[in-house]
Design an enzyme around this catalytic site. Structure first.
Site, short mmCIF file in Angstrom:
data_model
loop_
_atom_site.label_atom_id
_atom_site.label_comp_id
_atom_site.label_asym_id
_atom_site.label_seq_id
_atom_site.Cartn_x
_atom_site.Cartn_y
_atom_site.Cartn_z
CB SER A 150 -0.89 -0.03 1.25
OG SER A 150 -1.69 1.13 1.32
CE LYS A 152 -4.82 0.01 0.08
NZ LYS A 152 -5.57 -0.81 1.06
CG LEU A 153 -1.06 3.88 -6.81
CD1 LEU A 153 -1.13 4.77 -8.05
CD2 LEU A 153 0.33 3.92 -6.19
CE LYS A 154 -4.20 3.66 2.07
NZ LYS A 154 -5.49 3.11 2.56
CG ASP A 195 -7.93 2.29 0.23
OD1 ASP A 195 -9.09 2.76 0.29
OD2 ASP A 195 -7.38 1.73 1.20
CG ASN A 245 -8.50 4.96 3.33
OD1 ASN A 245 -7.40 5.00 2.77
ND2 ASN A 245 -8.90 3.94 4.05
CD GLU A 273 -9.05 -0.82 0.10
OE1 GLU A 273 -8.05 -0.99 -0.65
OE2 GLU A 273 -9.00 -0.99 1.33
CG ASP A 297 -11.05 -0.97 4.24
OD1 ASP A 297 -11.44 -1.45 5.32
OD2 ASP A 297 -9.92 -0.45 4.14
CE LYS A 356 -7.99 -2.58 6.05
NZ LYS A 356 -8.08 -1.10 6.20
N GLY A 382 -4.77 -4.59 5.47
CA GLY A 382 -3.78 -4.40 6.52
C GLY A 382 -4.08 -3.15 7.32
O1 OSB Z 1 -7.53 1.56 4.12
O2 OSB Z 1 -6.43 -0.21 3.82
C1 OSB Z 1 -6.59 0.86 4.41
C2 OSB Z 1 -3.65 1.43 6.78
C3 OSB Z 1 -4.30 1.95 7.87
C4 OSB Z 1 -5.65 2.15 7.82
C5 OSB Z 1 -6.36 1.81 6.66
C6 OSB Z 1 -5.72 1.28 5.57
C7 OSB Z 1 -4.33 1.11 5.62
C8 OSB Z 1 -3.52 0.63 4.51
C9 OSB Z 1 -2.23 -0.01 4.88
O3 OSB Z 1 -3.80 0.79 3.36
C10 OSB Z 1 -2.18 -1.41 4.54
C11 OSB Z 1 -1.06 -2.14 5.25
O4 OSB Z 1 -1.13 -2.33 6.48
O5 OSB Z 1 -0.13 -2.56 4.58
MG MG Z 2 -8.70 0.59 2.68
#
Ligand code: OSB
Ligand code: MG
Length: 369
Positions: free
Chosen positions: A137, A163-165, A191, A193, A216, A241, A265, A293
């Site tokens: 990520s 995976k790109l935020k 992703d 969020n 995501e 998620d 998760k 994760g």
């Molecule tokens: O949205 O997947 C998520 C980390 C913290 C909270 C939310 C997310 C994440 C990650 C990190 O994307 C994933 C990782 O632990 O490698």
């Molecule tokens: Mg996520």
């Protein structure tokens, strides 16, 4: 074999991240992690609470998790006599929410139970594979150059998928450039969020041309119908998620057409056993799943690797090498990535062995009840 729970240690540790991890909801630079150690009549077990310091990803946060375990969950768990890990969720069910706190407790009981029996989480869950593909990520950066340099580094390390935020203002261009950099054969996903709104659906459809594995959680966690609309409008599979907090929410989101893929998760859904049930449901419905994760230490990552070895986890998980986030881990056998894969731990219990000296060194507080 039921265990008699005797004591619970709340162990707080401070772990610096190797580099700040920026998402649409905030920046993490240092983890304040709550670990739980249960003492039972058959030995100890450890669990890791994945709640972050602030309630920005979900309503839970680490101080709140510790409080709810101390004042509500632990008394209920110990009040009913000896128990098995499979009974933990049932005893905690009267308390609403607090999935991450519940998951950490169940995890500690599972670890104790499995160690006492000389069994692995992998076997208890019914997993078959001994290695799982590893994805990474990648956070948001100030510049595209920094992003591309980071991604190239991960490609060189052999990750199976990137995976790109993303967030408004950091989406089409970063994705376009990263797709060019990694080529068409690399698994790529994004992703958000919850950073977008329903009015962004048309904009999000512009990601379709990049051949993403999935998008995501672009919309708020409550907006299941919005995700269903996006799923109909867009050719990129929509993955949830934050919205999936239980078996029921997973079943409903799938039925509504809002979850074409599910990120599982364990912390977010109340534990590894609920995670297993969601996996089974998704297999039954033909919905691909992958293991998310939460910046876990070697405790949580070991358990995640075991979970991700179940057959329905057909997409690479966010189970990157320990060194992705931490210079030094609290376990003796940190997760490593070889040929884009992570090996499922073979030790009994959740599969880790603590580096006790280092753990003690980074402990910021320890309370036993
Ligand atoms: O949205 O997947 C998520 C980390 C913290 C909270 C939310 C997310 C994440 C990650 C990190 O994307 C994933 C990782 O632990 O490698
Ligand atoms: Mg996520």
């Amino acid at each position: 074999m039921p265990l008699q729970l005797r004591h619970l240690e709340f162990r707080r540790i401070a772990l610096d991240l190797v580099t700040p991890f920026r998402t649409s909801f905030g920046v993490e630079t240092r983890r304040d992690v709550l670990l739980l150690r249960v003492e039972t009549d058959h030995g100890d077990g450890w669990g890791e609470c994945v709640a972050l310091q602030e309630p920005r990803y979900s309503p839970e946060f680490v101080d709140g998790a510790q409080l709810v375990v101390r004042d509500h969950l632990w008394p209920a768990l110990t009040g009913g006599g000896p128990l098995t890990a499979a009974e933990v969720a049932h005893r905690l069910a009267p308390f609403k929410g607090h999935q991450m706190a519940k998951a950490a407790l169940e995890m500690a009981v599972l670890d104790a139970e499995l160690r006492a029996a000389g069994r692995r989480l992998h076997d208890l869950l019914g997993a078959e594979r001994e290695r799982v593909p590893s994805g990474v990520s990648v956070g948001i950066f100030d510049t595209l150059d920094e992003l591309l340099a980071q991604v190239q580094g991960y490609v060189d390390e052999g990750y199976a998928r990137i995976k790109l935020k993303i967030e408004p203002g950091w989406d089409l261009e970063p994705v376009r450039l990263v797709r060019e950099l990694v080529g068409d054969d690399m698994g790529l996903q994004v992703d958000a969020n919850t950073a977008y709104e329903r009015s962004d659906i048309e904009h999000l459809c512009r990601l379709d041309e990049f051949g993403l594995l999935l998008i995501e959680q672009p919309l708020p966690e409550e907006d299941v119908v919005g995700h269903a609309r996006l799923a109909r409008a867009s050719s990129t599979p929509v993955c949830l998620d934050e919205s999936i907090v239980s078996l029921q929410t997973a079943a409903d989101a799938i039925e509504l057409g809002a979850a074409e893929v599910v990120n599982i998760k364990p912390g977010r859904v109340g534990g590894y056993l609920e995670a297993r049930r969601i996996h089974d449901l998704c297999v039954d419905r033909g919905v691909p799943v992958w293991c998310g994760g939460m910046l876990e230490t070697g405790i949580g990552r070991a358990a995640n690797a075991a979970l991700a070895a179940l057959p329905g986890f057909t997409l690479p998980g966010d189970i990157s090498a320990s060194t992705r986030f931490y210079r030094r881990d609290i376990v003796r056998d940190p997760i490593t990535v070889t040929d884009g894969h992570v090996a499922v731990p073979t030790a009994p219990g959740l599969g880790f062995e603590l580096d006790v000296a280092f753990l003690d060194e980074i402990t910021t507080a320890s309370v036993t009840i």
